[in-house]
Design a protein around this motif. Structure first.
Motif, mmCIF file in Angstrom:
data_model
loop_
_atom_site.group_PDB
_atom_site.id
_atom_site.type_symbol
_atom_site.label_atom_id
_atom_site.label_comp_id
_atom_site.label_asym_id
_atom_site.label_seq_id
_atom_site.Cartn_x
_atom_site.Cartn_y
_atom_site.Cartn_z
ATOM 1 N N PRO A 149 0.795 -1.240 0.000
ATOM 2 C CA PRO A 149 0.000 0.000 0.000
ATOM 3 C C PRO A 149 0.822 1.282 0.000
ATOM 4 O O PRO A 149 0.520 2.211 -0.756
ATOM 5 C CB PRO A 149 -0.834 -0.119 1.283
ATOM 6 N N GLU A 150 1.877 1.346 0.797
ATOM 7 C CA GLU A 150 2.638 2.597 0.895
ATOM 8 C C GLU A 150 3.548 2.848 -0.305
ATOM 9 O O GLU A 150 4.083 3.943 -0.447
ATOM 10 C CB GLU A 150 3.446 2.664 2.199
ATOM 11 N N ASN A 151 3.710 1.869 -1.206
ATOM 12 C CA ASN A 151 4.601 2.037 -2.353
ATOM 13 C C ASN A 151 3.857 2.071 -3.688
ATOM 14 O O ASN A 151 4.487 2.172 -4.725
ATOM 15 C CB ASN A 151 5.655 0.917 -2.371
ATOM 16 N N CYS A 152 2.530 1.993 -3.683
ATOM 17 C CA CYS A 152 1.790 1.883 -4.947
ATOM 18 C C CYS A 152 0.739 2.964 -5.116
ATOM 19 O O CYS A 152 0.111 3.403 -4.147
ATOM 20 C CB CYS A 152 1.118 0.513 -5.035
ATOM 21 N N ILE A 153 0.575 3.382 -6.365
ATOM 22 C CA ILE A 153 -0.471 4.327 -6.762
ATOM 23 C C ILE A 153 -1.006 3.877 -8.119
ATOM 24 O O ILE A 153 -0.402 3.045 -8.793
ATOM 25 C CB ILE A 153 0.074 5.775 -6.883
ATOM 26 N N TRP A 154 -2.137 4.427 -8.522
ATOM 27 C CA TRP A 154 -2.610 4.274 -9.899
ATOM 28 C C TRP A 154 -1.966 5.405 -10.685
ATOM 29 O O TRP A 154 -2.072 6.570 -10.299
ATOM 30 C CB TRP A 154 -4.126 4.367 -9.981
ATOM 31 N N ALA A 155 -1.283 5.087 -11.785
ATOM 32 C CA ALA A 155 -0.554 6.108 -12.544
ATOM 33 C C ALA A 155 -0.848 5.988 -14.037
ATOM 34 O O ALA A 155 -1.171 4.909 -14.538
ATOM 35 C CB ALA A 155 0.951 5.947 -12.307
ATOM 36 N N THR A 156 -0.710 7.106 -14.733
ATOM 37 C CA THR A 156 -0.859 7.107 -16.191
ATOM 38 C C THR A 156 0.422 6.541 -16.804
ATOM 39 O O THR A 156 1.458 6.449 -16.141
ATOM 40 C CB THR A 156 -1.065 8.533 -16.722
ATOM 41 N N MET A 157 0.377 6.204 -18.072
ATOM 42 C CA MET A 157 1.566 5.700 -18.763
ATOM 43 C C MET A 157 2.672 6.768 -18.778
ATOM 44 O O MET A 157 3.845 6.451 -18.631
ATOM 45 C CB MET A 157 1.236 5.253 -20.189
ATOM 46 N N ALA A 158 2.305 8.032 -18.932
ATOM 47 C CA ALA A 158 3.306 9.105 -18.936
ATOM 48 C C ALA A 158 4.023 9.157 -17.590
ATOM 49 O O ALA A 158 5.251 9.307 -17.535
ATOM 50 C CB ALA A 158 2.649 10.445 -19.238
ATOM 51 N N GLN A 159 3.269 9.014 -16.495
ATOM 52 C CA GLN A 159 3.891 9.001 -15.167
ATOM 53 C C GLN A 159 4.813 7.795 -15.031
ATOM 54 O O GLN A 159 5.911 7.905 -14.482
ATOM 55 C CB GLN A 159 2.819 8.947 -14.071
ATOM 56 N N GLN A 160 4.371 6.643 -15.520
ATOM 57 C CA GLN A 160 5.176 5.434 -15.399
ATOM 58 C C GLN A 160 6.451 5.526 -16.223
ATOM 59 O O GLN A 160 7.493 5.027 -15.803
ATOM 60 C CB GLN A 160 4.366 4.206 -15.796
ATOM 61 N N GLN A 161 6.398 6.158 -17.374
ATOM 62 C CA GLN A 161 7.587 6.296 -18.211
ATOM 63 C C GLN A 161 8.674 7.092 -17.494
ATOM 64 O O GLN A 161 9.861 6.896 -17.731
ATOM 65 C CB GLN A 161 7.247 6.974 -19.546
ATOM 66 N N ARG A 162 8.265 7.970 -16.601
ATOM 67 C CA ARG A 162 9.231 8.785 -15.858
ATOM 68 C C ARG A 162 9.745 8.070 -14.607
ATOM 69 O O ARG A 162 10.615 8.583 -13.929
ATOM 70 C CB ARG A 162 8.598 10.113 -15.483
ATOM 71 N N ASN A 163 9.193 6.906 -14.302
ATOM 72 C CA ASN A 163 9.582 6.180 -13.088
ATOM 73 C C ASN A 163 10.091 4.783 -13.438
ATOM 74 O O ASN A 163 9.645 3.802 -12.871
ATOM 75 C CB ASN A 163 8.390 6.091 -12.121
ATOM 76 N N ARG A 164 11.018 4.710 -14.366
ATOM 77 C CA ARG A 164 11.598 3.430 -14.761
ATOM 78 C C ARG A 164 13.009 3.333 -14.208
ATOM 79 O O ARG A 164 13.641 4.342 -13.898
ATOM 80 C CB ARG A 164 11.632 3.324 -16.289
ATOM 81 N N ARG A 165 13.507 2.113 -14.117
ATOM 82 C CA ARG A 165 14.884 1.938 -13.641
ATOM 83 C C ARG A 165 15.871 2.627 -14.568
ATOM 84 O O ARG A 165 16.932 3.057 -14.149
ATOM 85 C CB ARG A 165 15.221 0.452 -13.526
ATOM 86 N N SER A 166 15.537 2.726 -15.859
ATOM 87 C CA SER A 166 16.446 3.324 -16.837
ATOM 88 C C SER A 166 16.333 4.853 -16.896
ATOM 89 O O SER A 166 17.089 5.504 -17.606
ATOM 90 C CB SER A 166 16.172 2.742 -18.223
#
Length: 190
Positions: free
Chosen positions: A131-148
């Protein structure tokens, strides 16, 4: 087949007697605690994912064919099932689903319905699904939060290169080209 292999909520425990057609079957333990005998081909194809408790769970929450339920199943697959195409990036790296979220109703209570155009996102990409590490995010948000993703700190503020490009009015293709040619990210943003 390897003992301890996971298929959905089932963990292989031991070999069982073949079915009447000669297909292999395995004794499994479901995450809900029940024992279940399942045909290997049905587990590998994804048709058998539990002892039947998922059907019971669907009767409780009525959300089996919703985007939220599909996200929950996909999250568990990529963390728990070595046969998943995404396992190496999740379960294979040690990413787990917290014990609390083995129950869909609890996951739903913590996360709420999945908004349209969103998927589940871990804020810390090396952290678990909890719960403390997860949110619902858009693809644009996810693209900015990648390991790379390349993060750059400027004046005490840390952002990804793409966000800095937007703020500074720079062409991201030019900046990433500079980085590929060996420039430090901070220099590439000049």
């Amino acid at each position: 087949y390897p003992i301890s292999a996971k298929f959905g909520l089932l963990t292989v425990v031991s070999r069982a007697e073949n079915d009447r057609f000669g297909r292999s079957r395995w004794n499994c333990r479901c995450e809900c605690g029940n024992e279940h005998v399942a045909a290997l081909f049905r587990m590998k194809s994804g048709h058998t994912k539990s002892c039947g408790c998922l059907k019971g769970a669907d009767a409780k929450h009525g959300m089996r064919h919703t985007a939220t339920y599909n996200s929950w199943c996909a999250m568990k697959q990529r963390c728990n099932y070595p046969g998943s195409d995404e396992y190496s990036n999740y379960g294979g790296r040690g990413i787990k689903v917290c014990e609390r979220w083995n129950d869909f109703a609890t996951f739903l209570a913590d996360m709420g319905d999945r908004p349209e155009g969103h998927t589940i996102e871990r804020k810390d990409t090396d952290g678990d699904y909890e719960p403390e590490n997860c949110i619902w995010a858009t693809m644009a948000q996810q693209q900015r939060n990648r390991r790379s993703t390349i993060l750059v700190e400027r004046s005490g503020v840390t952002k990804c290169v793409k966000d800095w490009c937007e703020e500074l009015g720079l062409n991201p293709d030019v900046v990433y080209g500079r980085i590929r040619r060996g420039a430090a990210p901070e220099e590439a943003l000049q």
